[in-house]
Design a protein around this motif. Structure first.
Motif, mmCIF file in Angstrom:
data_model
loop_
_atom_site.group_PDB
_atom_site.id
_atom_site.type_symbol
_atom_site.label_atom_id
_atom_site.label_comp_id
_atom_site.label_asym_id
_atom_site.label_seq_id
_atom_site.Cartn_x
_atom_site.Cartn_y
_atom_site.Cartn_z
ATOM 1 N N ALA A 27 0.824 -1.212 0.000
ATOM 2 C CA ALA A 27 0.000 0.000 0.000
ATOM 3 C C ALA A 27 0.857 1.260 0.000
ATOM 4 O O ALA A 27 0.531 2.249 -0.673
ATOM 5 N N VAL A 28 1.954 1.228 0.755
ATOM 6 C CA VAL A 28 2.870 2.370 0.762
ATOM 7 C C VAL A 28 3.434 2.593 -0.642
ATOM 8 O O VAL A 28 3.439 3.725 -1.154
ATOM 9 N N ARG A 54 -0.425 6.112 9.901
ATOM 10 C CA ARG A 54 -0.176 7.488 9.464
ATOM 11 C C ARG A 54 1.288 7.854 9.651
ATOM 12 O O ARG A 54 1.917 8.432 8.754
ATOM 13 N N GLU A 55 1.838 7.517 10.814
ATOM 14 C CA GLU A 55 3.241 7.834 11.068
ATOM 15 C C GLU A 55 4.161 7.044 10.153
ATOM 16 O O GLU A 55 5.215 7.526 9.746
ATOM 17 N N LEU A 56 3.761 5.815 9.826
ATOM 18 C CA LEU A 56 4.569 5.019 8.905
ATOM 19 C C LEU A 56 4.635 5.695 7.539
ATOM 20 O O LEU A 56 5.712 5.788 6.931
ATOM 21 N N LEU A 57 3.497 6.173 7.053
ATOM 22 C CA LEU A 57 3.473 6.872 5.766
ATOM 23 C C LEU A 57 4.329 8.128 5.814
ATOM 24 O O LEU A 57 5.067 8.432 4.868
ATOM 25 N N ILE A 58 4.261 8.843 6.916
ATOM 26 C CA ILE A 58 5.084 10.050 7.077
ATOM 27 C C ILE A 58 6.568 9.701 7.011
ATOM 28 O O ILE A 58 7.357 10.391 6.352
ATOM 29 N N ASP A 80 -3.784 14.865 0.706
ATOM 30 C CA ASP A 80 -4.160 14.108 -0.491
ATOM 31 C C ASP A 80 -3.417 12.775 -0.552
ATOM 32 O O ASP A 80 -3.992 11.751 -0.941
ATOM 33 N N ILE A 81 -2.148 12.792 -0.180
ATOM 34 C CA ILE A 81 -1.362 11.552 -0.191
ATOM 35 C C ILE A 81 -1.908 10.583 0.851
ATOM 36 O O ILE A 81 -2.042 9.382 0.594
ATOM 37 N N PHE A 85 -3.437 6.879 0.273
ATOM 38 C CA PHE A 85 -2.909 5.711 0.985
ATOM 39 C C PHE A 85 -4.041 4.930 1.636
ATOM 40 O O PHE A 85 -4.049 3.690 1.608
ATOM 41 N N GLY A 86 -5.000 5.636 2.222
ATOM 42 C CA GLY A 86 -6.118 4.963 2.869
ATOM 43 C C GLY A 86 -6.865 4.047 1.913
ATOM 44 O O GLY A 86 -7.215 2.917 2.263
#
Length: 240
Positions: A27-28, A54-58, A80-81, A85-86
Motif C-alpha cells: 500500500a505504501v 499514518r506515522e509510517l506513511l510520514i 491528499d497523499i 494511501f487509505g
C-alpha cells in the motif's frame, strides 16, 4: 478462569497476531508510485511499523523526499497523499497478511474459557477493523482499541487502564502480549505483566533488549502456563 493465571489478555495486532507488513509495504508503494515517488523496501517498512499507519506513511515520505517528518506533516500535499494511501491500504488488507501459527485456535480457546481478549494497536481504527474482519477475528475480541480510539495511544497506559476498569479485573490478573518495545513500555506503564514474541516488528532491534517478563516463540506459550494444560487446549497449535 479457574486454574489460569490471567482473566484479561491484551494483544498488539501487527507482528503479534497477524503478519501484516507485506501488504502495508504494498500500500505504501502503491501510494508512492501514484505520486511519482520511488518505492521503499520491505525491510524499511518493517522498521517503521509501531506508531500507527499514518506515522509510517510520514516516515516513508520523509525518507524518499529527504526531508524531516515534520516537513511532511505540515506539507500542503500530505492530506491528499494520506487519503490515497487509505484507499490503497483498504484494498490491500487481507491480500498478503496472514495469522501467525496457533493464533486462531488459541484465541478461540481463551474466548471459550471466559478470558477477556482485547486488541490494543496504534493502527487507526478504520484499518484495524478491516484487517481483523479480513481474517474473521473480530468476534473473538471483547474490545478493540486502536490508535485513534482514545485521546492517547501506546505506550501510554490508558488502553490498559480502560480495560481493567471496564472488565473489573485486577492488575495482577492481566497480561499484555506484543512484539515491540512500545508494547513492553505500555505494559510497564500500566503495571501489568508483558510477554513478547520474537518474530514481530521491533524497529530492527532485538526484543530481548526491552526486557519483557518473557520472550515467547509462538502462541503455544499461552497454553503452557496452565497446570498440565488442564485439558483445555487439547487441539494442536499448528499453523491456521
Amino acid at each position: 478462569m479457574k486454574g489460569y493465571p490471567y482473566d484479561l489478555i491484551l494483544f498488539d495486532l501487527d507482528g503479534t497476531l497477524i503478519e501484516t507488513a507485506p501488504e502495508i509495504a504494498d500500500a505504501v508503494n502503491d501510494t508512492l508510485t501514484a505520486f511519482e515517488r520511488p518505492a521503499v523496501t520491505q525491510q524499511q517498512v518493517d522498521h517503521w511499523i509501531g506508531h500507527g499507519t499514518r506515522e509510517l506513511l510520514i516516515q516513508a515520505l520523509a525518507f524518499v523526499d529527504r526531508v524531516d517528518a515534520q516537513t511532511v506533516r505540515t506539507s500542503a500535499s500530505f492530506p491528499d497523499i494520506e487519503a490515497a494511501f487509505g484507499l490503497h491500504y483498504e484494498q490491500r488488507c487481507g491480500t498478503r497478511s496472514q495469522l501467525y501459527p496457533g493464533v486462531r485456535l488459541m484465541l478461540e480457546a481463551l474466548h471459550a474459557a471466559g478470558v477477556k481478549l482485547v486488541v490494543v494497536t496504534n493502527k487507526e481504527d478504520r484499518y484495524t477493523r478491516t484487517v481483523l474482519n479480513a481474517h474473521q477475528l473480530t468476534p473473538l475480541f471483547h474490545r478493540v482499541i486502536s490508535g485513534d480510539t482514545l485521546a492517547v495511544k501506546k505506550p501510554h497506559p490508558a488502553a490498559v487502564e480502560d480495560c481493567l476498569m471496564r472488565f473489573g479485573i485486577a492488575r495482577e490478573r492481566a497480561l499484555f502480549v506484543g512484539d515491540s518495545s512500545i508494547d513492553v513500555a505500555t505494559a510497564r506503564n500500566a503495571g501489568i505483566a508483558v510477554w513478547a514474541l520474537a518474530h514481530g516488528y521491533n524497529m530492527g532491534q532485538p526484543i530481548e533488549d526491552s526486557r519483557p517478563n518473557r520472550v515467547i516463540s509462538d502462541f503455544s506459550a499461552l497454553a503452557a502456563v496452565l497446570p498440565a494444560h488442564s485439558g483445555l487446549f487439547g487441539q494442536s497449535l499448528e499453523a491456521d
